[in-house]
Structure formats: C-alpha cells, structure tokens
Design an enzyme around this catalytic site. Sequence first.
Site, PDB file in Angstrom:
ATOM      1  N   PRO A   2       0.784  -1.222   0.000  1.00  0.00           N
ATOM      2  CA  PRO A   2       0.000   0.000   0.000  1.00  0.00           C
ATOM      3  C   PRO A   2       0.821   1.279   0.000  1.00  0.00           C
ATOM      4  O   PRO A   2       1.837   1.386   0.682  1.00  0.00           O
ATOM      5  CB  PRO A   2      -0.832  -0.099   1.288  1.00  0.00           C
ATOM      6  CG  PRO A   2      -0.161  -1.136   2.112  1.00  0.00           C
ATOM      7  CD  PRO A   2       0.504  -2.077   1.162  1.00  0.00           C
ATOM      8  N   ASN A   3       0.331   2.211  -0.794  1.00  0.00           N
ATOM      9  CA  ASN A   3       0.854   3.586  -0.906  1.00  0.00           C
ATOM     10  C   ASN A   3       2.151   3.692  -1.690  1.00  0.00           C
ATOM     11  O   ASN A   3       2.611   4.795  -1.961  1.00  0.00           O
ATOM     12  CB  ASN A   3       1.005   4.245   0.482  1.00  0.00           C
ATOM     13  CG  ASN A   3      -0.326   4.402   1.170  1.00  0.00           C
ATOM     14  OD1 ASN A   3      -1.256   4.935   0.581  1.00  0.00           O
ATOM     15  ND2 ASN A   3      -0.451   3.896   2.387  1.00  0.00           N
ATOM     16  N   ARG A  18       5.268  12.278  -3.148  1.00  0.00           N
ATOM     17  CA  ARG A  18       5.373  12.942  -1.841  1.00  0.00           C
ATOM     18  C   ARG A  18       6.533  12.321  -1.065  1.00  0.00           C
ATOM     19  O   ARG A  18       6.990  11.219  -1.363  1.00  0.00           O
ATOM     20  CB  ARG A  18       4.069  12.749  -1.041  1.00  0.00           C
ATOM     21  CG  ARG A  18       2.881  13.479  -1.660  1.00  0.00           C
ATOM     22  CD  ARG A  18       1.730  13.586  -0.675  1.00  0.00           C
ATOM     23  NE  ARG A  18       2.169  14.171   0.580  1.00  0.00           N
ATOM     24  CZ  ARG A  18       1.939  13.639   1.798  1.00  0.00           C
ATOM     25  NH1 ARG A  18       1.261  12.538   1.901  1.00  0.00           N
ATOM     26  NH2 ARG A  18       2.388  14.223   2.871  1.00  0.00           N
ATOM     27  N   TYR A  29      11.496   8.531   0.997  1.00  0.00           N
ATOM     28  CA  TYR A  29      11.368   7.410   0.059  1.00  0.00           C
ATOM     29  C   TYR A  29      12.086   7.619  -1.277  1.00  0.00           C
ATOM     30  O   TYR A  29      12.009   6.777  -2.155  1.00  0.00           O
ATOM     31  CB  TYR A  29       9.880   7.121  -0.202  1.00  0.00           C
ATOM     32  CG  TYR A  29       9.140   6.700   1.051  1.00  0.00           C
ATOM     33  CD1 TYR A  29       9.497   5.537   1.723  1.00  0.00           C
ATOM     34  CD2 TYR A  29       8.104   7.472   1.575  1.00  0.00           C
ATOM     35  CE1 TYR A  29       8.834   5.146   2.877  1.00  0.00           C
ATOM     36  CE2 TYR A  29       7.428   7.080   2.724  1.00  0.00           C
ATOM     37  CZ  TYR A  29       7.800   5.930   3.374  1.00  0.00           C
ATOM     38  OH  TYR A  29       7.158   5.536   4.508  1.00  0.00           O
ATOM     39  N   ASN A  69       8.123  -5.712  -0.894  1.00  0.00           N
ATOM     40  CA  ASN A  69       8.024  -4.558   0.000  1.00  0.00           C
ATOM     41  C   ASN A  69       6.543  -4.431   0.310  1.00  0.00           C
ATOM     42  O   ASN A  69       5.778  -3.869  -0.486  1.00  0.00           O
ATOM     43  CB  ASN A  69       8.547  -3.283  -0.666  1.00  0.00           C
ATOM     44  CG  ASN A  69       8.442  -2.087   0.271  1.00  0.00           C
ATOM     45  OD1 ASN A  69       7.878  -2.183   1.361  1.00  0.00           O
ATOM     46  ND2 ASN A  69       8.979  -0.953  -0.147  1.00  0.00           N
ATOM     47  N   ALA A 111       3.149  -0.928   4.784  1.00  0.00           N
ATOM     48  CA  ALA A 111       2.652  -1.001   6.165  1.00  0.00           C
ATOM     49  C   ALA A 111       2.132  -2.402   6.524  1.00  0.00           C
ATOM     50  O   ALA A 111       2.128  -2.777   7.706  1.00  0.00           O
ATOM     51  CB  ALA A 111       1.560   0.035   6.380  1.00  0.00           C
ATOM     52  N   GLU A 140      12.855  -9.597   1.540  1.00  0.00           N
ATOM     53  CA  GLU A 140      12.077  -8.423   1.938  1.00  0.00           C
ATOM     54  C   GLU A 140      12.903  -7.159   1.695  1.00  0.00           C
ATOM     55  O   GLU A 140      14.100  -7.122   1.996  1.00  0.00           O
ATOM     56  CB  GLU A 140      11.733  -8.528   3.424  1.00  0.00           C
ATOM     57  CG  GLU A 140      10.935  -7.347   3.958  1.00  0.00           C
ATOM     58  CD  GLU A 140      10.608  -7.500   5.442  1.00  0.00           C
ATOM     59  OE1 GLU A 140      11.249  -8.320   6.124  1.00  0.00           O
ATOM     60  OE2 GLU A 140       9.717  -6.768   5.924  1.00  0.00           O
ATOM     61  N   HIS A 151      12.777  -2.764   2.076  1.00  0.00           N
ATOM     62  CA  HIS A 151      12.146  -1.488   2.445  1.00  0.00           C
ATOM     63  C   HIS A 151      13.028  -0.369   1.930  1.00  0.00           C
ATOM     64  O   HIS A 151      14.263  -0.435   2.053  1.00  0.00           O
ATOM     65  CB  HIS A 151      11.971  -1.363   3.962  1.00  0.00           C
ATOM     66  CG  HIS A 151      11.021  -2.368   4.507  1.00  0.00           C
ATOM     67  ND1 HIS A 151       9.656  -2.229   4.381  1.00  0.00           N
ATOM     68  CD2 HIS A 151      11.241  -3.534   5.130  1.00  0.00           C
ATOM     69  CE1 HIS A 151       9.078  -3.291   4.919  1.00  0.00           C
ATOM     70  NE2 HIS A 151      10.017  -4.098   5.379  1.00  0.00           N
ATOM     71  N   ARG A 191      13.102   4.529  12.385  1.00  0.00           N
ATOM     72  CA  ARG A 191      11.805   5.208  12.373  1.00  0.00           C
ATOM     73  C   ARG A 191      10.987   4.820  13.613  1.00  0.00           C
ATOM     74  O   ARG A 191      11.524   4.334  14.586  1.00  0.00           O
ATOM     75  CB  ARG A 191      11.100   4.884  11.053  1.00  0.00           C
ATOM     76  CG  ARG A 191      11.948   5.299   9.836  1.00  0.00           C
ATOM     77  CD  ARG A 191      11.239   5.096   8.532  1.00  0.00           C
ATOM     78  NE  ARG A 191      10.074   5.957   8.429  1.00  0.00           N
ATOM     79  CZ  ARG A 191       9.115   5.804   7.515  1.00  0.00           C
ATOM     80  NH1 ARG A 191       9.198   4.809   6.637  1.00  0.00           N
ATOM     81  NH2 ARG A 191       8.085   6.629   7.476  1.00  0.00           N
TER      82      ARG A 191
HETATM   83  O1  CA2 Z   1      10.390   1.988   3.667  1.00  0.00           O
HETATM   84  C1  CA2 Z   1       9.559   1.287   3.072  1.00  0.00           C
HETATM   85  O2  CA2 Z   1       9.749   0.820   1.953  1.00  0.00           O
HETATM   86  C2  CA2 Z   1       8.207   1.033   3.738  1.00  0.00           C
HETATM   87  O3  CA2 Z   1       7.799  -0.294   3.400  1.00  0.00           O
HETATM   88  C3  CA2 Z   1       7.248   2.044   3.147  1.00  0.00           C
HETATM   89  C4  CA2 Z   1       5.861   2.007   3.777  1.00  0.00           C
HETATM   90  C5  CA2 Z   1       5.947   2.060   5.291  1.00  0.00           C
HETATM   91  O4  CA2 Z   1       4.665   1.885   5.867  1.00  0.00           O
HETATM   92  C6  CA2 Z   1       6.889   0.987   5.843  1.00  0.00           C
HETATM   93  O5  CA2 Z   1       6.957   1.130   7.251  1.00  0.00           O
HETATM   94  C7  CA2 Z   1       8.272   1.134   5.247  1.00  0.00           C
HETATM   95  C8  CA2 Z   1       5.023   3.196   3.315  1.00  0.00           C
HETATM   96  C9  CA2 Z   1       4.947   3.375   1.855  1.00  0.00           C
HETATM   97  C10 CA2 Z   1       4.381   4.734   1.614  1.00  0.00           C
HETATM   98  O6  CA2 Z   1       4.964   5.210   0.458  1.00  0.00           O
HETATM   99  C11 CA2 Z   1       4.877   6.552   0.225  1.00  0.00           C
HETATM  100  C12 CA2 Z   1       5.550   6.987  -0.871  1.00  0.00           C
HETATM  101  C13 CA2 Z   1       5.552   8.332  -1.169  1.00  0.00           C
HETATM  102  C14 CA2 Z   1       4.851   9.216  -0.379  1.00  0.00           C
HETATM  103  C15 CA2 Z   1       4.161   8.759   0.723  1.00  0.00           C
HETATM  104  C16 CA2 Z   1       4.165   7.407   1.018  1.00  0.00           C
END
Ligand code: CA2
Length: 149
Positions: free
Chosen positions: A13-14, A21, A26, A77, A80, A101, A103, A110
């Site tokens: 997700p996301n 953003r 990221y 990946n 969340a 895996e 990230h 974090r």
């Molecule tokens: O660091 C990572 O790759 C995460 O898997 C990213 C997830 C986060 O919940 C994990 O704890 C770590 C979140 C992805 C959200 O991606 C975004 C990308 C651009 C802007 C906002 C969010």
Amino acid sequence: MPIDASVLILNGPNLNMLGVREPAVYGSQTLDELEAACQERAEALGLVIDFRQSNSEGELVGWVQQARTANDGIIVNAGAYSHTSIALLDALTLAELPVIEVHLSNIFRRESFRHHSYVSTVAKGVICGLGAHGYLLALDAMASILDQV
Ligand code: CA2
C-alpha cells in the site's frame, strides 16, 4: 538457476505514491521508474520479473498464492502490511519460495511500530534503508539464491 527464472516483485500500500510525496524518506523515483530499473537489472541477470503494486491486502495475498506455481522467488516490499499482516505472512509461508524483503527506508531508524515485520520471519534476507538500490540488490541476491536451486 531455472531457465528464465521468474521473480514476483510485490509492492504494498501507498507505494504507488512514490516520487509524488516525501522524497526525503522514500526518494524521488516513481514506481514506474523503479520498475524500469528492476527490469534492466533483471535482464542483465537473466531473470524475468513480474512487478506489481496493490493497496489491497487481499489482492497481495492472492498474488502470493499464484506465485507458488507461477514464480521461482518473491521480492516483497509489503509497505505497512509488513508490520500488521499475518495473512500475508501465511501466504508467503505457504508459497514455499525464497522470499527477500525490501524497504526503501531504514525501518529501524523510524517509529517503533515499524521495527517489527511479519514478513521478515519468513524472508531469507532483508534489505532496508538503501532506497531504490535495495530492489536491485535484492535481484542480485535472488539470482544467486536461484542459482543454487
Ligand atoms: O520503507 C519502506 O519501503 C516502507 O515499506 C514504506 C511504507 C511504510 O509503511 C513501511 O513502514 C516502510 C510506506 C509506503 C508509503 O509510500 C509513500 C511513498 C511516497 C509518499 C508517501 C508514502
């Protein structure tokens, strides 16, 4: 390595928001650019990739179930869902495939709720904090794991 070994690269997700953003956390690459970079590295390694993203836990679980017979390894990946999803952990366990895996961010620098990942408990290895480069390193590692099969 099986001829044309196939690797499922799953994004949770996301991650479709990459490059839109939070570039400080990221990176500035979009998901499409990340896919293109993975495609290039996979070709150099002799791997075929299936690169996917979903915001839905059920869809991710379904794709992992299909991977059991369709793919030779999984790079994931789970976003969340890494920190919450026993369903995804169960699916990855049932797949009986090598799992790596990834990230983008260093989850250990974090919030504490990101320090535990269910996915890690089934993964052969975990790469975090190296941004998009982590995906390429995961492909390198997957190629050498599949070479030993
Ligand atoms: O660091 C990572 O790759 C995460 O898997 C990213 C997830 C986060 O919940 C994990 O704890 C770590 C979140 C992805 C959200 O991606 C975004 C990308 C651009 C802007 C906002 C969010």
